[in-house]
Design a protein around this motif. Sequence first.
Motif, PDB file in Angstrom:
ATOM      1  N   PRO A 147       0.818  -1.225   0.000  1.00 28.49           N
ATOM      2  CA  PRO A 147       0.000   0.000   0.000  1.00 28.49           C
ATOM      3  C   PRO A 147       0.843   1.264   0.000  1.00 28.49           C
ATOM      4  CG  PRO A 147      -0.709  -1.534   1.721  1.00 28.49           C
ATOM      5  CD  PRO A 147       0.602  -2.035   1.208  1.00 28.49           C
ATOM      6  N   THR A 148       0.290   2.312  -0.592  1.00 29.17           N
ATOM      7  CA  THR A 148       0.925   3.624  -0.534  1.00 29.17           C
ATOM      8  C   THR A 148       0.051   4.574   0.277  1.00 29.17           C
ATOM      9  OG1 THR A 148      -0.149   4.316  -2.599  1.00 29.17           O
ATOM     10  CG2 THR A 148       2.050   3.372  -2.771  1.00 29.17           C
ATOM     11  N   SER A 149       0.691   5.521   0.904  1.00 26.63           N
ATOM     12  CA  SER A 149       0.002   6.557   1.668  1.00 26.63           C
ATOM     13  C   SER A 149       0.056   7.856   0.882  1.00 26.63           C
ATOM     14  CB  SER A 149       0.671   6.740   3.035  1.00 26.63           C
ATOM     15  OG  SER A 149       0.613   5.532   3.771  1.00 26.63           O
ATOM     16  N   PRO A 150      -0.825   8.818   1.202  1.00 26.74           N
ATOM     17  CA  PRO A 150      -0.788  10.095   0.484  1.00 26.74           C
ATOM     18  C   PRO A 150       0.550  10.801   0.648  1.00 26.74           C
ATOM     19  CG  PRO A 150      -2.520  10.087   2.170  1.00 26.74           C
ATOM     20  CD  PRO A 150      -1.848   8.779   2.240  1.00 26.74           C
ATOM     21  N   VAL A 151       1.063  11.352  -0.432  1.00 27.19           N
ATOM     22  CA  VAL A 151       2.331  12.085  -0.405  1.00 27.19           C
ATOM     23  C   VAL A 151       2.090  13.468  -0.995  1.00 27.19           C
ATOM     24  CG1 VAL A 151       4.724  12.146  -1.186  1.00 27.19           C
ATOM     25  CG2 VAL A 151       3.658   9.952  -0.654  1.00 27.19           C
ATOM     26  N   PRO A 152       2.328  14.550  -0.199  1.00 31.38           N
ATOM     27  CA  PRO A 152       2.659  14.507   1.222  1.00 31.38           C
ATOM     28  C   PRO A 152       1.410  14.203   2.051  1.00 31.38           C
ATOM     29  CG  PRO A 152       2.400  16.774   0.518  1.00 31.38           C
ATOM     30  CD  PRO A 152       2.240  15.937  -0.716  1.00 31.38           C
ATOM     31  N   PRO A 153       1.571  13.711   3.281  1.00 27.36           N
ATOM     32  CA  PRO A 153       0.397  13.447   4.120  1.00 27.36           C
ATOM     33  C   PRO A 153      -0.277  14.752   4.525  1.00 27.36           C
ATOM     34  CG  PRO A 153       2.418  13.172   5.390  1.00 27.36           C
ATOM     35  CD  PRO A 153       2.835  13.372   3.970  1.00 27.36           C
ATOM     36  N   PRO A 154      -1.589  14.724   4.755  1.00 29.40           N
ATOM     37  CA  PRO A 154      -2.269  15.945   5.202  1.00 29.40           C
ATOM     38  C   PRO A 154      -1.669  16.434   6.519  1.00 29.40           C
ATOM     39  CG  PRO A 154      -3.855  14.261   4.561  1.00 29.40           C
ATOM     40  CD  PRO A 154      -2.524  13.591   4.605  1.00 29.40           C
ATOM     41  N   PRO A 155      -1.590  17.745   6.702  1.00 31.48           N
ATOM     42  CA  PRO A 155      -1.023  18.277   7.948  1.00 31.48           C
ATOM     43  C   PRO A 155      -1.936  18.014   9.143  1.00 31.48           C
ATOM     44  CG  PRO A 155      -1.928  20.054   6.610  1.00 31.48           C
ATOM     45  CD  PRO A 155      -1.990  18.817   5.777  1.00 31.48           C
ATOM     46  N   GLY A 156      -1.358  18.169  10.321  1.00 31.80           N
ATOM     47  CA  GLY A 156      -2.119  17.984  11.554  1.00 31.80           C
ATOM     48  C   GLY A 156      -1.990  16.579  12.100  1.00 31.80           C
ATOM     49  N   THR A 157      -2.716  16.341  13.198  1.00 26.49           N
ATOM     50  CA  THR A 157      -2.678  15.047  13.871  1.00 26.49           C
ATOM     51  C   THR A 157      -4.049  14.402  13.831  1.00 26.49           C
ATOM     52  OG1 THR A 157      -0.942  15.810  15.380  1.00 26.49           O
ATOM     53  CG2 THR A 157      -2.199  13.860  16.039  1.00 26.49           C
ATOM     54  N   CYS A 158      -4.091  13.185  13.291  1.00 29.44           N
ATOM     55  CA  CYS A 158      -5.338  12.422  13.238  1.00 29.44           C
ATOM     56  C   CYS A 158      -5.323  11.402  14.367  1.00 29.44           C
ATOM     57  CB  CYS A 158      -5.468  11.727  11.886  1.00 29.44           C
ATOM     58  SG  CYS A 158      -6.957  10.731  11.716  1.00 29.44           S
ATOM     59  N   THR A 159      -6.302  11.454  15.261  1.00 29.68           N
ATOM     60  CA  THR A 159      -6.319  10.562  16.422  1.00 29.68           C
ATOM     61  C   THR A 159      -7.294   9.395  16.268  1.00 29.68           C
ATOM     62  OG1 THR A 159      -7.977  11.959  17.519  1.00 29.68           O
ATOM     63  CG2 THR A 159      -5.655  12.428  17.984  1.00 29.68           C
ATOM     64  N   VAL A 160      -8.017   9.347  15.151  1.00 29.72           N
ATOM     65  CA  VAL A 160      -8.975   8.257  14.967  1.00 29.72           C
ATOM     66  C   VAL A 160      -8.293   7.097  14.240  1.00 29.72           C
ATOM     67  CG1 VAL A 160     -10.874   9.905  14.884  1.00 29.72           C
ATOM     68  CG2 VAL A 160      -9.859   9.100  12.737  1.00 29.72           C
ATOM     69  N   ARG A 161      -8.985   5.984  14.201  1.00 30.23           N
ATOM     70  CA  ARG A 161      -8.418   4.812  13.546  1.00 30.23           C
ATOM     71  C   ARG A 161      -8.273   5.059  12.044  1.00 30.23           C
ATOM     72  NH1 ARG A 161     -11.043  -1.108  12.477  1.00 30.23           N
ATOM     73  NH2 ARG A 161      -9.104  -2.162  11.916  1.00 30.23           N
ATOM     74  N   GLN A 162      -7.141   4.610  11.494  1.00 28.58           N
ATOM     75  CA  GLN A 162      -6.895   4.716  10.064  1.00 28.58           C
ATOM     76  C   GLN A 162      -6.494   3.346   9.530  1.00 28.58           C
ATOM     77  OE1 GLN A 162      -4.460   8.263   8.871  1.00 28.58           O
ATOM     78  NE2 GLN A 162      -4.114   8.454  11.063  1.00 28.58           N
ATOM     79  N   LEU A 163      -6.941   3.043   8.319  1.00 29.21           N
ATOM     80  CA  LEU A 163      -6.460   1.836   7.668  1.00 29.21           C
ATOM     81  C   LEU A 163      -6.449   2.048   6.163  1.00 29.21           C
ATOM     82  CD1 LEU A 163      -9.092   0.045   6.398  1.00 29.21           C
ATOM     83  CD2 LEU A 163      -9.438  -0.397   8.794  1.00 29.21           C
ATOM     84  N   HIS A 164      -5.594   1.304   5.510  1.00 27.94           N
ATOM     85  CA  HIS A 164      -5.544   1.328   4.047  1.00 27.94           C
ATOM     86  C   HIS A 164      -6.553   0.316   3.530  1.00 27.94           C
ATOM     87  CE1 HIS A 164      -3.952   0.778  -0.058  1.00 27.94           C
ATOM     88  NE2 HIS A 164      -3.410   1.986   0.089  1.00 27.94           N
ATOM     89  N   SER A 165      -7.048   0.531   2.326  1.00 31.92           N
ATOM     90  CA  SER A 165      -8.014  -0.405   1.758  1.00 31.92           C
ATOM     91  C   SER A 165      -7.454  -1.825   1.693  1.00 31.92           C
ATOM     92  CB  SER A 165      -8.428   0.047   0.354  1.00 31.92           C
ATOM     93  OG  SER A 165      -7.304   0.151  -0.508  1.00 31.92           O
ATOM     94  N   HIS A 166      -6.134  -1.958   1.672  1.00 33.27           N
ATOM     95  CA  HIS A 166      -5.498  -3.272   1.680  1.00 33.27           C
ATOM     96  C   HIS A 166      -5.904  -4.086   2.904  1.00 33.27           C
ATOM     97  CE1 HIS A 166      -2.370  -6.119   0.432  1.00 33.27           C
ATOM     98  NE2 HIS A 166      -2.040  -6.231   1.707  1.00 33.27           N
ATOM     99  N   ALA A 167      -6.211  -3.394   4.015  1.00 31.60           N
ATOM    100  CA  ALA A 167      -6.581  -4.074   5.260  1.00 31.60           C
ATOM    101  C   ALA A 167      -8.094  -4.177   5.444  1.00 31.60           C
ATOM    102  CB  ALA A 167      -5.964  -3.344   6.456  1.00 31.60           C
ATOM    103  N   TYR A 168      -8.854  -3.697   4.483  1.00 26.72           N
ATOM    104  CA  TYR A 168     -10.310  -3.773   4.576  1.00 26.72           C
ATOM    105  C   TYR A 168     -10.782  -5.169   4.186  1.00 26.72           C
ATOM    106  CZ  TYR A 168     -15.235  -2.963   3.523  1.00 26.72           C
ATOM    107  OH  TYR A 168     -16.607  -3.043   3.486  1.00 26.72           O
ATOM    108  N   ARG A 169     -11.663  -5.739   4.999  1.00 25.49           N
ATOM    109  CA  ARG A 169     -12.166  -7.082   4.724  1.00 25.49           C
ATOM    110  C   ARG A 169     -13.673  -7.151   4.555  1.00 25.49           C
ATOM    111  NH1 ARG A 169      -8.091  -7.235   3.208  1.00 25.49           N
ATOM    112  NH2 ARG A 169      -6.253  -8.424   3.768  1.00 25.49           N
TER     113      ARG A 169
END
Length: 442
Positions: A147-169
């Motif tokens: 999987p790839t992540s957004p480049v550059p990542p959005p600024p700030g701090t995200c405190t909620v759960r994150q997952l890539h579609s690769h981990a979606y079931r």
Amino acid sequence: MGAPPSVAVIGAGAAGLATLKALADAGVPAVCFEAGDRVGGLWVFGSPGSPAYRTLHLNTSRRRTEFVDHPMPAHWPDYPDHTRVAGWLADYADRFGLHEAVRLRHTVDRVVPEVGGRWTVHADGPGGPVSVTVAAVVVANGHNRVPTSPVPPPPGTCTVRQLHSHAYRGPEQLAGRRVLVVGGGNSAMDIAVDASYAAARTLLSLRRGVWVVPKHLLGRPSDTLNGALARRLPWRLRQRISQTVLTATVGPPTRYGLPAPAHGFLQDHPTLSDGLLSRLTHGEIEVRPGIAGFDGDRVTFTDGRADEVDLVIWCTGYRVDLPFLDPALLGDRPDALRLYRHVFHPDVPGLAFVGLMQSTGAAFPLVEAQARLVAAQLAGTYALPDPARQHAEIRAELRAATDRWGDRRPAMRVDFDAYLAQLARELDEGARRAAATTRVPA
């Protein structure tokens, strides 16, 4: 016992299996290393490394996806699910006796060129490290595993759960949540539709516009319409006709609150979805532009709107990963690797790739045709042109691809119908070259 393998194939998904079958047809003994515990690659739901999710179906129609040598059952739906496709690939391996060549649960970690043009492939398996020295290597490990992540990542701090579609079931991961799906590809649309039924709220963020195509148009699978045009018309004319038909039948993307595409139809991989447009018109999916930044559980978008979310799903694609090859063979990066006909390394004899491309349509018929080309070359019934000619053709194709697709992986892009026809011509031309070099003067 059969002859020792003269070719090593890396990967036993659709590309690897098609390669094994073509090699067997050509009388070229081969061994295949597969990291998973079953053949079928990404279509094997639950297999380590597979990105398949419970609601995954083909996004190209059955008749435009099947192998020539192994049609899908006529009673199947137009767009079969992953279980059917994985079973069909396993049946393909059974039918043509491919299993005995496959070493399951073997991960290739090094491919080393040897003196004299041979290669040694090193892998780690259940019984420990193994190696095999062969005349040629065919890389068929796919490009939808890292999987790839957004480049550059959005600024700030995200405190909620994150997952890539690769981990979606499956939708159970979304139940009751405020879900933000990020991306405009097929996986993003599938997951957004799943979320619209299971989640408390569904937001879909797109940085750029995409053309969304229903899976059926005018009573037929959508890709069959473009296929009929492709046999007669250049892509620019097909683009105008297809875009006109799409706009007349379902309306422009902006009709559904989606951003307007900056590119014309047929200038990117199509995004197919029956459910998305319906869920948008019912208000069950809310469209947002790109992400401006995070602040805890709050996400701000580039239009100034802000929403609170519980889960972010990044549908931001995959990177080509070939860690077993010397980086010197790959140039600047693997997705920019310049290959003759998207198959042969022009400067490294004995190294070929099957499946390292992105098609406007299905992949299976293309990897089947690529595999036949590789097998014929290794059997001596197809000859490559000289390296200068190969490089000239590669440059010309890259210019045309960049003109059509811009900087979005032009070295990997192919037009399904045009490329399939090109490979057929290439096989014939290469057979004539091979015959000319072996002809004995009178």
